[in-house]
Write an enzyme that holds these catalytic residues in place. Structure first.
Site, PDB file in Angstrom:
ATOM      1  N   ASP A  34       0.840  -1.211   0.000  1.00 55.82           N
ATOM      2  CA  ASP A  34       0.000   0.000   0.000  1.00 55.82           C
ATOM      3  C   ASP A  34       0.866   1.250   0.000  1.00 55.82           C
ATOM      4  OD1 ASP A  34      -1.198  -2.188   2.041  1.00 55.82           O
ATOM      5  OD2 ASP A  34      -2.785  -1.283   0.851  1.00 55.82           O
ATOM      6  N   HIS A  65       0.015  -0.971  -4.941  1.00 55.92           N
ATOM      7  CA  HIS A  65      -1.218  -0.179  -5.002  1.00 55.92           C
ATOM      8  C   HIS A  65      -0.822   1.271  -4.781  1.00 55.92           C
ATOM      9  CE1 HIS A  65      -5.393   0.740  -3.003  1.00 55.92           C
ATOM     10  NE2 HIS A  65      -5.195   1.426  -4.108  1.00 55.92           N
ATOM     11  N   GLY A 143      -5.494   1.266   7.446  1.00 57.36           N
ATOM     12  CA  GLY A 143      -6.026  -0.072   7.663  1.00 57.36           C
ATOM     13  C   GLY A 143      -7.038  -0.036   8.794  1.00 57.36           C
ATOM     14  N   ASP A 174     -10.951  -3.884  -1.496  1.00 59.63           N
ATOM     15  CA  ASP A 174      -9.913  -3.502  -0.535  1.00 59.63           C
ATOM     16  C   ASP A 174     -10.481  -2.569   0.524  1.00 59.63           C
ATOM     17  OD1 ASP A 174      -6.675  -1.792  -0.923  1.00 59.63           O
ATOM     18  OD2 ASP A 174      -7.753  -2.536   0.832  1.00 59.63           O
TER      19      ASP A 174
HETATM   20  C1  DX5 Z   1      -6.287   1.681   2.048  1.00 65.41           C
HETATM   21  C2  DX5 Z   1      -5.518   0.436   2.327  1.00 65.41           C
HETATM   22  C3  DX5 Z   1      -6.272  -0.511   3.254  1.00 65.41           C
HETATM   23  C4  DX5 Z   1      -5.583  -1.828   3.430  1.00 65.41           C
HETATM   24  C5  DX5 Z   1      -6.522  -2.895   3.938  1.00 65.41           C
HETATM   25  O1  DX5 Z   1      -6.696   2.293   3.172  1.00 65.41           O
HETATM   26  O2  DX5 Z   1      -5.291  -0.164   1.075  1.00 65.41           O
HETATM   27  O3  DX5 Z   1      -7.550  -0.715   2.714  1.00 65.41           O
HETATM   28  O4  DX5 Z   1      -5.066  -2.262   2.234  1.00 65.41           O
HETATM   29  O5  DX5 Z   1      -6.865  -2.544   5.229  1.00 65.41           O
HETATM   30  P1  DX5 Z   1      -7.869  -3.442   6.127  1.00 65.41           P
HETATM   31  O6  DX5 Z   1      -7.968  -4.815   5.531  1.00 65.41           O
HETATM   32  O7  DX5 Z   1      -7.234  -3.466   7.496  1.00 65.41           O
HETATM   33  O8  DX5 Z   1      -9.175  -2.704   6.093  1.00 65.41           O
END
Ligand code: DX5
Length: 222
Positions: A34, A65, A143, A174
């Site tokens: 990320d 990403h 996250g 995601d």
């Molecule tokens: C963007 C990031 C998050 C991450 C996943 O904010 O790309 O979405 O990848 O986070 P979780 O699975 O903890 O929501």
């Protein structure tokens, strides 16, 4: 075929290599890195060095990403670092088509991501060019956020468009993916589930967490 793509955002950065090798041992085929620039999203993470550091440690597909402004400025560096798939955001550049061609010219797979407020019609002209559509189910940047249920009809629309045009791109989602939301997004048409906190924050370890996610995803009504 449902796939889990662990996001390293929630991994233990003191032992990032081990954490990637642990999900590889658990049988996933990719991890998502990320990348955040503090402008396109209100957070800063890491650059190509995260990819080049992990590259020699794993045979997994590394998905970069790019949650960054002007992603076209960074395609070369992430490709050189060893990313296999480079995902750009539709909202981050007026030159989406050119950026996708650039990614392909470097021999990499291209993904296009859309934020919760972005309608799929804005990527309809490049759906046939990409290997992956990433439907954000949270507003990107962190996250552990709450899943945005209003994105479910959008996932359905993306899947329907792919079906209607006999395209083969993956539908990746995601944000906020856990055992509760996994079957819901699969039922809507997702086949790749990015999961950060549900995998790396699990008390019983990444392998058990990945198996639980897969089991709940596969229980989705067809
Ligand atoms: C963007 C990031 C998050 C991450 C996943 O904010 O790309 O979405 O990848 O986070 P979780 O699975 O903890 O929501």
């Amino acid at each position: 075929m449902i796939r889990i793509a662990p996001s390293i955002l929630s991994a233990d950065f003191l032992r990032l290599g081990e954490q990637v090798q642990a999900v590889e041992a658990a049988g996933v085929d990719r991890v998502q890195i990320d990348v955040m620039d503090g402008r396109f999203v209100p957070n800063i993470t890491f650059g190509p060095i995260a990819v080049s550091s992990l590259r020699p440690l794993t045979r997994l597909t590394l998905e970069a990403h790019l949650m960054v402004d002007r992603p076209e400025d960074f395609i070369d560096s992430f490709a050189r670092a060893g990313a296999d798939t480079i995902i750009i955001h539709q909202e981050a550049t007026p030159h989406v088509h050119r950026a996708i061609e650039h990614i392909h010219a470097l021999g990499k797979k291209a993904g296009i991501a859309i934020n919760p407020a972005t309608p799929p019609i804005l990527i309809s002209e490049v759906l046939a060019n990409v290997q992956l559509v990433l439907v954000m189910t949270v507003n990107p940047g962190f996250g552990g956020q709450e899943f945005i249920a209003e994105t479910l009809p959008k996932i359905r629309r993306v899947r329907e468009t792919i079906r209607q045009h006999h395209l083969s791109c993956e539908v990746e989602v995601d944000g906020g993916i856990d055992e509760d939301t996994a079957p819901r997004v699969v039922e809507a048409g997702a086949d790749v589930l990015v999961a950060g906190s549900a995998v790396y924050d699990a008390k019983d370890g990444v392998a058990a967490a990945i198996q639980r996610l897969l089991a709940s995803a596969r229980a989705a009504p067809v």
